[in-house]
Design a protein around this motif. Sequence first.
Motif, short mmCIF file in Angstrom:
data_model
loop_
_atom_site.label_atom_id
_atom_site.label_comp_id
_atom_site.label_asym_id
_atom_site.label_seq_id
_atom_site.Cartn_x
_atom_site.Cartn_y
_atom_site.Cartn_z
N LYS A 375 5.90 5.22 -3.18
CA LYS A 375 6.20 4.44 -1.97
C LYS A 375 4.94 4.26 -1.13
O LYS A 375 4.66 3.16 -0.62
N LYS A 376 4.18 5.31 -1.02
CA LYS A 376 2.93 5.26 -0.26
C LYS A 376 1.94 4.31 -0.94
O LYS A 376 1.22 3.55 -0.28
N LEU A 377 1.89 4.36 -2.29
CA LEU A 377 1.01 3.46 -3.03
C LEU A 377 1.40 2.01 -2.80
O LEU A 377 0.55 1.14 -2.57
N ASN A 378 2.68 1.71 -2.86
CA ASN A 378 3.16 0.34 -2.66
C ASN A 378 2.79 -0.17 -1.26
O ASN A 378 2.36 -1.33 -1.10
N ASN A 379 2.94 0.69 -0.27
CA ASN A 379 2.58 0.30 1.11
C ASN A 379 1.07 0.07 1.23
O ASN A 379 0.63 -0.84 1.94
N PHE A 380 0.31 0.90 0.52
CA PHE A 380 -1.15 0.75 0.53
C PHE A 380 -1.56 -0.59 -0.06
O PHE A 380 -2.42 -1.29 0.48
N ILE A 381 -0.90 -0.98 -1.16
CA ILE A 381 -1.21 -2.26 -1.80
C ILE A 381 -0.84 -3.43 -0.90
O ILE A 381 -1.58 -4.41 -0.79
N SER A 382 0.31 -3.32 -0.23
CA SER A 382 0.70 -4.36 0.73
C SER A 382 -0.32 -4.47 1.86
O SER A 382 -0.62 -5.57 2.34
N GLY A 383 -0.88 -3.32 2.26
CA GLY A 383 -1.90 -3.32 3.30
C GLY A 383 -3.17 -4.05 2.88
O GLY A 383 -3.83 -4.69 3.71
N ILE A 384 -3.49 -3.98 1.59
CA ILE A 384 -4.67 -4.69 1.09
C ILE A 384 -4.49 -6.20 1.23
O ILE A 384 -5.37 -6.92 1.70
N THR A 385 -3.32 -6.70 0.78
CA THR A 385 -3.09 -8.15 0.85
C THR A 385 -2.99 -8.63 2.30
O THR A 385 -3.38 -9.75 2.62
N LYS A 386 -2.46 -7.78 3.17
CA LYS A 386 -2.36 -8.14 4.59
C LYS A 386 -3.76 -8.24 5.20
O LYS A 386 -4.07 -9.19 5.94
N LYS A 387 -4.60 -7.26 4.88
CA LYS A 387 -5.94 -7.20 5.47
C LYS A 387 -6.82 -8.36 5.00
O LYS A 387 -7.53 -8.98 5.81
N TYR A 388 -6.79 -8.67 3.71
CA TYR A 388 -7.74 -9.64 3.17
C TYR A 388 -7.17 -11.05 3.01
O TYR A 388 -7.94 -12.01 2.93
N PHE A 389 -5.84 -11.18 2.97
CA PHE A 389 -5.25 -12.50 2.74
C PHE A 389 -4.16 -12.83 3.76
O PHE A 389 -3.46 -13.84 3.62
N ASN A 390 -3.97 -11.96 4.74
CA ASN A 390 -3.03 -12.18 5.84
C ASN A 390 -1.61 -12.46 5.36
O ASN A 390 -0.90 -13.30 5.90
#
Length: 546
Positions: A375-390
């Motif tokens: 679950k933490k990994l999935n949230n981390f991956i979502s954070g990457i797309t939010k940070k770099y691709f909004n």
Amino acid sequence: MKKIFFFLLIAIISIIGCKSQKKEIIKPKLVVGIVIDQMRYDYLTRYADRYGEDGFNRLLKNGFSLKNAHYNFIPTYTAVGHASIFTGTTPSNHGIISNNWYDKFLKKSIYCVDDSNYKTVGNSGNYGQKSPHRLYTTTVADQLNLAQNQRGKTIGISIKDRSAILPIGHSANAAYWYDGDDYNTWITSTFYMNELPKWVKDFNANNKADEYLNEPWKTLYDIKTYTNSLVDDSIFEGKITGQEKPIFPKYLKNLRSKNDNYSLIKEVPAGNTFTADFAKAAIIGENLGKSNFIDFLTVSFSSTDYIGHKYGVAAIETEDTYLRLDKDLASFFQFLDTQVGKDNYTLFLTADHAAVHVPAYLQSLKIPAHYINTKKLNNFISGITKKYFNSVELIENISNYQIFLDKEKIESLGLNKNDVADKLAEEVLNFETIYKAVTAKTLQNTNFTSGVLNSLQNGYNQKFSGDVLMIPYPSTLARGRKGTSHGSGYSYDTHVPLIFYGNGIKQGSSSKKYEITDIAPTISNLLQIEFPNGTTGKVIDEVYKD
């Protein structure tokens, strides 16, 4: 002079005749492929002094053992292992990329052998809606059928459906697996037939499962002698639902109601005995090894996997299971001697994967090991797309350490899918338990010739796999701290037994490295048939008699 010429002629004819006899190859009447689910190679050596002479040791003494046989792909799961053993190739070709995986065409998770086009044969349930339709290459059994114009018999057997179906291939006479719960029946699918043979009906009517489940699971020998294992009631073990502690004896009769009744047999050593009983009944019922054509039987022992997952590599339960399996194998080999004939069969024994020591146990010894929070990994991956691709909508699915991108969404936002994949592969390495990550594009354009990235590449299927593939640190599991699992490309998951025995096989052993995909071409070559059509393995010619 005429007499001399006559004797010379007779001598020449005799020599030619002898040479012709030497070239004659007597093929086996039955080939048996035995797979032991979750068997590490070191179970052969760890318990060697406790095995009898007629089981594992019979094969080691009289057969040919490959001591350095490995899986050469990721993931090392049951379905993938069984498919690769019998097709002679990896998921990159045969298409079975996991037990369950996300189907990016259907937009849902699927199971490797589910097929709603077929119905259950053997009871009124749905557990028989199966087929090998997701396996895209032939097996050695398929090639044997083609070579003999379907005149031999090919049958797959296992408590697990996938372990019965995938090994025996597409053209099999039958695959049988066990449906527990309240059914207590060995079943099949209308893919193979419309009615169970009489011998299967008779076997089901005999109700051997009750006989096994009404007896407690006690250690085969005095529990104090299990010095190859940790203490009973170790903090690293799981337990059967309903037990207060994971200790011996285990009163199975009292635990059935909390463990899906007859399904409990899968989780105890008697499940292996039950499987061997059914395999013997199949050999008799189908007259395997009795015709002028070669028959092929695959037998997968699954209870070792259920027990390994629950208790771990170093548990008394695991040791006791293998000591009991050794006796089951001895009985099965003796049965083959009597029923088929000592010189009339060839078999091989291997495993579909191995397993890691319980990471919590490794941690207690200060050996690096980890648990991953998905679950933490999935949230981390979502954070990457939010940070770099909004956007947090660029990911369609995350499973089996693979990221599937939502390509339609990416395109609608004017983004480039390769840019998104590259950034994910770069940034996900910052997650605490992810060790390596590569994009699908990299796997398509780079040839990794060794190491764990080579294994990842062999497990990558261009049509079905994800867009970013991740590898966690060694000895990392996504589960609770009790019990173990498998799936990696590290040696503890890839190193398995591989022993050939019987007709055409010499005595000996080798420490050369071989891959599990070498089994199918080796058996095919022995039988003088065409290799499975996706084969990438090589023939292990040192196992043959001269």
